[in-house]
Design a protein around this motif. Structure first.
Motif, short mmCIF file in Angstrom:
data_model
loop_
_atom_site.label_atom_id
_atom_site.label_comp_id
_atom_site.label_asym_id
_atom_site.label_seq_id
_atom_site.Cartn_x
_atom_site.Cartn_y
_atom_site.Cartn_z
N ILE A 17 30.26 48.65 41.52
CA ILE A 17 29.10 49.18 42.23
C ILE A 17 29.06 50.71 42.23
N GLY A 18 29.82 51.33 41.40
CA GLY A 18 29.77 52.79 41.32
C GLY A 18 30.96 53.36 40.56
N ASN A 19 32.10 52.76 40.71
CA ASN A 19 33.31 53.21 40.04
C ASN A 19 33.69 52.15 39.02
N LEU A 20 33.65 52.51 37.74
CA LEU A 20 33.93 51.52 36.69
C LEU A 20 35.32 50.91 36.81
N GLY A 21 36.22 51.57 37.51
CA GLY A 21 37.56 51.04 37.71
C GLY A 21 37.60 49.87 38.67
N ASP A 22 36.50 49.59 39.32
CA ASP A 22 36.47 48.51 40.31
C ASP A 22 36.16 47.14 39.72
N ILE A 23 36.14 47.01 38.42
CA ILE A 23 35.93 45.69 37.82
C ILE A 23 37.27 44.94 37.87
N THR A 24 37.20 43.63 38.05
CA THR A 24 38.43 42.85 38.08
C THR A 24 38.88 42.51 36.66
N GLU A 25 40.16 42.26 36.52
CA GLU A 25 40.70 41.84 35.22
C GLU A 25 40.03 40.54 34.77
N ARG A 26 39.83 39.63 35.71
CA ARG A 26 39.19 38.36 35.37
C ARG A 26 37.76 38.58 34.87
N ALA A 27 37.02 39.48 35.52
CA ALA A 27 35.65 39.76 35.08
C ALA A 27 35.66 40.33 33.66
N ARG A 28 36.56 41.24 33.38
CA ARG A 28 36.66 41.80 32.03
C ARG A 28 36.96 40.71 31.01
N ARG A 29 37.88 39.81 31.35
CA ARG A 29 38.26 38.73 30.43
C ARG A 29 37.07 37.80 30.18
N VAL A 30 36.38 37.41 31.25
CA VAL A 30 35.24 36.50 31.10
C VAL A 30 34.15 37.16 30.28
N LEU A 31 33.83 38.41 30.56
CA LEU A 31 32.77 39.10 29.82
C LEU A 31 33.13 39.24 28.34
N ALA A 32 34.40 39.38 28.04
CA ALA A 32 34.83 39.51 26.64
C ALA A 32 34.82 38.17 25.91
N GLN A 33 34.92 37.06 26.64
CA GLN A 33 35.07 35.76 26.00
C GLN A 33 33.80 34.91 25.96
N VAL A 34 32.82 35.19 26.80
CA VAL A 34 31.63 34.33 26.81
C VAL A 34 30.81 34.53 25.54
N ASP A 35 29.95 33.56 25.28
CA ASP A 35 29.09 33.62 24.11
C ASP A 35 27.90 34.56 24.31
N LEU A 36 27.51 34.74 25.57
CA LEU A 36 26.31 35.50 25.87
C LEU A 36 26.40 36.04 27.29
N ILE A 37 25.87 37.26 27.49
CA ILE A 37 25.79 37.83 28.84
C ILE A 37 24.32 38.01 29.18
N ALA A 38 23.89 37.36 30.26
CA ALA A 38 22.53 37.52 30.77
C ALA A 38 22.57 38.66 31.78
N ALA A 39 21.87 39.74 31.47
CA ALA A 39 21.98 40.97 32.26
C ALA A 39 20.65 41.38 32.87
N GLU A 40 20.73 41.90 34.09
CA GLU A 40 19.54 42.41 34.77
C GLU A 40 18.91 43.54 33.95
N ASP A 41 19.72 44.45 33.44
CA ASP A 41 19.26 45.54 32.59
C ASP A 41 20.28 45.67 31.45
N THR A 42 19.88 45.30 30.25
CA THR A 42 20.82 45.29 29.13
C THR A 42 21.34 46.69 28.80
N ARG A 43 20.55 47.73 29.05
CA ARG A 43 21.02 49.10 28.79
C ARG A 43 22.16 49.45 29.74
#
Length: 189
Positions: free
Chosen positions: A15-41
């Motif tokens: 929500i403001g500091n990129l370091g606040d992402i969880t390891e699990r979130a990083r892993r899931v985002l790297a492994q999924v087939d597609l990310i549905a994003a509110e704003d792709t940019r």
């Protein structure tokens, strides 16, 4: 990530500091087939920061109904999809409700990946009672409707938590006093 039908992951982002992402979130985002994003940019910058190369698909308030069928068809065909908002936890005053509800109705697996949430972060550092609170999302934009909205929660004894745009914060505070009482504490976070 899964064998038969895929999974819809609801992934919290910083929500403001990129370091606040969880390891699990990083892993899931790297492994999924597609990310549905509110704003792709916006999400593209987050993914680039972490060296994640994923296919992005736009899914926001204005196209969520149209995108839901397409996204869930992919999940039914075994693809894993991550839903992210621009910041924080999807569906918490952000897009995703239509998609998640439809996934549940189809009997598809929906998995939350917890992380940052602006309301809870603000409440945890506000120094006001947090044992009972009511999250109200965003108030109406006009003063008359906002005062009517506030009247509906005037008797709520717990802490009231809601989001407001920075350019309307002062006007909202000015409406709060006469409706909620001058003695009610307000914190901006």
């Amino acid at each position: 990530m899964s064998q038969e039908s895929g999974v819809l992951y609801v992934v919290a982002t910083p929500i403001g500091n990129l370091g606040d992402i969880t390891e699990r979130a990083r892993r899931v985002l790297a492994q999924v087939d597609l990310i549905a994003a509110e704003d792709t940019r916006h999400t593209g910058r987050l993914l680039a920061h972490y060296g994640i190369h994923a296919k992005l698909w736009s899914c926001h308030d204005h196209n969520e109904r149209e995108q839901t069928e397409r996204l869930l068809d992919l999940v039914e065909r075994g693809k894993d999809v991550a839903l992210v908002s621009d910041a924080g936890t999807p569906l918490i005053s952000d897009p995703g409700f239509t998609l998640v509800r439809a996934a549940r109705e189809r009997g598809l697996r929906v998995v939350p990946v917890p992380g940052a949430n602006a309301a809870i972060c603000a409440l945890s550092a506000a120094g006001i009672p947090s044992d009972r609170f009511l999250f109200l999302g965003f108030p109406p934009r006009t003063s008359a409707k906002r005062r009517e909205w506030l009247t509906g929660v005037v008797d709520e004894p717990g802490t009231l938590v809601f989001y407001e745009a920075g350019n309307r914060a002062v006007a909202t505070l000015e409406d709060m006093g006469p409706v909620l009482g001058e003695d009610r504490c307000a914190i901006l976070a």
